[in-house]
Design an enzyme around this catalytic site. Structure first.
Site, short mmCIF file in Angstrom:
data_model
loop_
_atom_site.label_atom_id
_atom_site.label_comp_id
_atom_site.label_asym_id
_atom_site.label_seq_id
_atom_site.Cartn_x
_atom_site.Cartn_y
_atom_site.Cartn_z
N ASP A 75 9.26 -9.09 3.01
CA ASP A 75 9.12 -9.24 1.54
C ASP A 75 9.92 -8.00 0.77
OD1 ASP A 75 7.52 -10.16 -0.73
OD2 ASP A 75 6.74 -8.28 -0.75
N HIS B 88 3.68 1.40 -8.86
CA HIS B 88 5.06 2.23 -8.85
C HIS B 88 4.54 3.46 -9.81
CE1 HIS B 88 7.92 -0.13 -6.95
NE2 HIS B 88 7.38 -1.49 -7.96
N ASP C 283 0.32 -9.45 -4.93
CA ASP C 283 1.57 -8.96 -4.63
C ASP C 283 1.35 -7.62 -5.48
OD1 ASP C 283 4.09 -8.12 -4.33
OD2 ASP C 283 5.03 -9.71 -5.55
N LEU D 229 0.73 -1.25 -0.03
CA LEU D 229 -0.19 0.03 0.04
C LEU D 229 0.90 1.19 -0.08
CD1 LEU D 229 -2.98 -0.87 2.51
CD2 LEU D 229 -2.95 -0.87 -0.06
N HIS E 30 4.52 -15.66 -3.26
CA HIS E 30 4.74 -15.25 -4.88
C HIS E 30 5.84 -16.60 -5.34
CE1 HIS E 30 8.39 -13.31 -3.38
NE2 HIS E 30 7.68 -12.20 -3.30
N ASN F 121 9.18 -9.12 -9.61
CA ASN F 121 10.46 -10.10 -8.83
C ASN F 121 9.47 -10.83 -7.89
OD1 ASN F 121 12.61 -11.06 -7.73
ND2 ASN F 121 13.03 -9.41 -6.16
O1 DOR Z 1 7.92 -7.34 -7.93
C1 DOR Z 1 7.97 -6.90 -6.56
N1 DOR Z 1 7.79 -5.62 -6.06
N2 DOR Z 1 8.33 -7.99 -5.79
C2 DOR Z 1 8.47 -7.69 -4.57
O2 DOR Z 1 9.18 -8.65 -3.90
C3 DOR Z 1 8.64 -6.52 -4.01
C4 DOR Z 1 7.57 -5.68 -4.67
C5 DOR Z 1 7.51 -4.00 -4.59
O3 DOR Z 1 7.64 -3.85 -3.37
O4 DOR Z 1 7.67 -3.40 -5.32
#
Ligand code: DOR
Length: 436
Positions: free
Chosen positions: A166, A323, A319, A77, A246, A292
């Site tokens: 994580d 961004h 997940d 979040l 994941h 990831n």
């Molecule tokens: O793709 C990912 N983004 N994998 C993760 O483990 C962390 C996450 C993120 O916080 O952006």
């Protein structure tokens, strides 16, 4: 307002209901549920009759699916600290739009949720601004640096329902061993972001022919599998409660399957992108497919589906990793990992039912009952007197994914422009009705 939902197909794994029926909601609470068998020829039970003069809205749910509010045990979040990517308000709105009424947020915020004061902030903010229920997941180690354990007991008392670093693995095996010992003592799951950094370092996509062709550094499947194997051994050693986040590779599915057979206390989740697309999506340097662990091969996708089918993989989580568009517009190498997943998860997952991988009931179990069990959440769904938390889904409605229409701030999806089938039409969350 009171609402009567009539003639829907109710699937409630909590109570083992898989029948046609009606649900009456009064003052935000489940007042009455009447079901009748979906089998042709079965006797039609008395339907809920509404009194003529009541202030009641009747919704005809013929041909629609009604399920308990979905639980996503793995979201980011971003608040506090990265509000330009997402906030508790926008993230929970995206959740409700996607059919989720409970989300568990990962601790890689700024500051990291490694202290009861941060946990308290998230819970307070979510109560004030959240469209759905939010449970924080606390960090295993201070600052997620992997060096010193966070105060797991205090954070649990403040409201953390699980612990995870994580985004980062816990590379130090002794640290992970201690965390698993705590997980047993405090009866909370430890969620493993399984990645051996010494193998994955510098990698930006799956290692293989495509990474070589694109000239990108690859992450081998073994980076995930080695850590899963280590954590399974540590779970065996400590008797702790291990949950693997994941899962993306065929080898990971095999490791969890074998561990479960040996009676080790391990559960696992995967995400819609790991059973819907492959590393092919990265071609053209599409940073919206950079995640990831990375998207893998067709063989891995098939193994993930088999793991879902045979119960090795307990949970479908998103997940959800929003961004900013400016970050995802950077060259592939330097763009951040993550997919904004809350608003496409249900449609993609319903594909598993159409393909015959899961029954409807099994799918909903992996998005409600199973995460609730792992996290120890007391969810009553359609029990009389409980707060209405449910989703009305049109399984047959087709819709085009339009990232710019996401209510999440994160428009980073590899599914933009896809035609998907099945959408949540209405979500009751925290007793309120939202519809789209
Ligand atoms: O793709 C990912 N983004 N994998 C993760 O483990 C962390 C996450 C993120 O916080 O952006």
């Amino acid at each position: 307002m009171n609402v009567l939902i009539k003639n829907g197909h109710i699937v409630d794994p909590y109570q083992g209901i898989d029948e046609a029926g009606d649900i009456l909601i009064e003052d935000s609470k489940i007042k009455e549920v009447k079901t009748r068998s979906t089998q042709p020829g079965a006797e039609i039970a008395e339907q809920i009759s509404k009194s003529e003069d009541a202030d009641i809205r009747t919704i005809d749910a013929s041909g629609l699916l009604i399920v308990p509010g979905l639980i996503d045990m793995h979201v980011h979040l971003r608040e506090p600290g990265y509000e330009y990517k997402e906030t508790i308000r926008t993230g929970t709105l995206a959740a409700v739009k996607g059919g989720f009424t409970t989300v568990c947020c990962m601790p890689n915020t700024n500051p990291v949720n490694d202290h009861a004061s941060v946990t308290e902030f998230i819970i307070r903010k979510a109560k004030q601004e959240g469209y759905c229920t939010v449970y924080p997941i606390g960090a295993i180690t201070k600052g997620q640096r992997g060096e010193e354990l966070a105060e797991i007991g205090t954070m649990k008392n403040e409201g953390c329902i699980a612990f995870s670093d994580d985004g980062q693995p816990v590379m130090n095996s002794t640290m992970m061993r201690r965390a698993l010992e705590y997980s047993k003592a405090f009866n909370v799951p430890v969620i493993s972001h399984s990645e051996d950094l010494t193998l994955s370092e510098g990698g930006v996509m799956n290692e293989g022919l495509i990474s070589v062709t694109l000239g990108l550094r690859g992450i081998p499947a073994e980076a995930e599998q080695i850590m899963i194997f280590r954590d399974i051994l540590l779970a065996e050693l400590t008797g702790g409660r291990l949950h693997i986040a994941h899962i993306s590779t065929a080898g990971s599915v095999n490791l969890v399957r074998d561990a479960k057979k040996r009676g080790i206390n391990v559960t696992a989740e995967t995400c819609p992108h790991y059973f819907s697309i492959t590393e092919d999506a990265v071609k053209g340097y599409n940073a919206n497919a950079k995640v990831n662990p990375p998207l893998r091969t067709g063989r891995d996708v098939e193994a993930i589906k088999e793991g879902l089918r045979d119960g090795t993989i307990d949970v479908i989580a998103t997940d959800h990793a929003p961004h900013h568009v400016d970050e995802k517009s950077r060259p592939f190498d330097t763009a951040p990992f993550g997919i904004s997943g809350l608003e496409t998860a249900l449609s993609l997952s319903l594909g598993l039912v159409r393909e015959g991988v899961l029954t409807k009931n099994q799918l909903i179990e992996k998005m409600t009952l199973n995460p609730a069990r792992i996290l120890g959440l007391d969810k009553s769904a359609f029990r009389t007197g409980s707060e209405a938390e449910l989703v009305v889904i049109d399984e047959n409605k087709e819709h085009e994914v339009k990232a710019e229409m996401f209510v999440s701030k994160g428009k980073n999806t590899p599914f933009d422009g896809w035609l998907l089938k099945g959408v949540p039409l209405m979500t009751f969350s925290k007793g309120k009705l939202y519809e789209w």
